[in-house]
Design an enzyme around this catalytic site. Structure first.
Site, PDB file in Angstrom:
ATOM      1  N   LYS A   1      -7.107   2.058  17.181  1.00 28.30           N
ATOM      2  CA  LYS A   1      -7.731   3.316  16.737  1.00 28.30           C
ATOM      3  C   LYS A   1      -6.788   4.006  15.753  1.00 28.30           C
ATOM      4  O   LYS A   1      -5.566   3.793  15.786  1.00 28.30           O
ATOM      5  CB  LYS A   1      -8.002   4.222  17.945  1.00 28.30           C
ATOM      6  CG  LYS A   1      -6.796   4.417  18.852  1.00 28.30           C
ATOM      7  CD  LYS A   1      -7.182   5.094  20.160  1.00 28.30           C
ATOM      8  CE  LYS A   1      -5.979   5.227  21.090  1.00 28.30           C
ATOM      9  NZ  LYS A   1      -6.324   5.845  22.380  1.00 28.30           N
TER      10      LYS A   1
ATOM     11  N   ASP B   1      -8.665   4.989  27.455  1.00 28.73           N
ATOM     12  CA  ASP B   1      -9.355   4.584  26.216  1.00 28.73           C
ATOM     13  C   ASP B   1     -10.853   4.416  26.417  1.00 28.73           C
ATOM     14  O   ASP B   1     -11.611   4.391  25.449  1.00 28.73           O
ATOM     15  CB  ASP B   1      -8.759   3.278  25.679  1.00 28.73           C
ATOM     16  CG  ASP B   1      -7.551   3.531  24.789  1.00 28.73           C
ATOM     17  OD1 ASP B   1      -7.357   4.683  24.373  1.00 28.73           O
ATOM     18  OD2 ASP B   1      -6.809   2.571  24.507  1.00 28.73           O
TER      19      ASP B   1
END
Length: 222
Positions: free
Chosen positions: A151, A192
């Site tokens: 990310k 996450d």
């Protein structure tokens, strides 16, 4: 005379019925019965679908089944994926390590904090300029520490596509450096937010043709 003719015709009709119609009718009846029995035997089997387990200490049924299927699919290959209970950092030094991070390498939450404390070198990681979908690497003696960049920022969320891209990047490094043993947490899960059932399926897709053992460490506080 008329009565004798009727009697003769009756006998003739009886003989014809016995020699021709009756056997055919009997055969047809048997065929009809056999067809009915065969039809019953060919009815589709009912599939018993079990509900997910509600026991907190066990994975849901569909997840367990998916894991078993993946193990069976990999039974003839050199790739093995297993799960154990324990501390990831107690893994043998023969195993390289991997976990997920953001491209900013803030590592301020989750297991990334422990990686930052143990291995440091954050500036060196950032200097590698790895973006989402790549992997940064540190070397610790004879093993590698993989930072899967899934990310752009640490506060963001990864996707299955970005995770897959990072896994492929790690696989290429592992091929070039003859890495055949890897220890990981349940990457991409926890804070996450990815689902382990899908993540483990991605691991199998990416590494199924590799000569590789991946051990997943699930830390369970005592």
């Amino acid at each position: 005379m008329f009565g004798r003719c009727n009697f003769a015709l009756l006998n003739k009709y009886s003989i014809v019925c016995k020699t021709f119609y009756k056997p055919h009718l009997s055969t047809a009846a048997h065929l009809s019965a056999d067809s009915a029995a065969l039809g019953k035997s060919r009815q589709p089997h009912k599939l018993l679908i079990l509900p997910p387990s509600t026991t907190s200490s066990q994975a849901p049924f569909h997840i367990t089944t998916a894991q078993q299927l993946r193990q069976n699919m990999s039974a003839d290959s050199k790739f093995k994926l297993t799960e154990v209970e324990g501390d990831l950092f107690s893994a043998p030094e023969t195993h390289s390590l991997a976990h997920c991070v953001g491209a900013d390498f803030a590592m301020g939450a989750g297991i990334a904090v422990k990686f930052k404390q143990i291995y440091g070198q954050v500036d060196q990681l950032r200097a590698q300029g790895v973006q989402s979908g790549g992997v940064a690497v540190l070397q610790d003696k004879e093993r590698y520490i993989y930072y899967l960049v899934t990310k752009p920022q640490s506060w963001g969320s990864p996707t299955y596509d970005s995770l897959r891209a990072s896994l492929v990047a790690m696989r290429e490094h592992m091929r070039k450096n003859n890495v055949h043993k890897l220890a990981i947490p349940r990457i991409g899960c926890g804070i996450d937010g990815l689902e382990w059932d899908k993540v483990s399926a991605e691991l199998c897709k990416v590494f199924d043709s590799e000569e590789l053992e991946i051990v997943v460490y699930n830390f369970v506080p005592k």
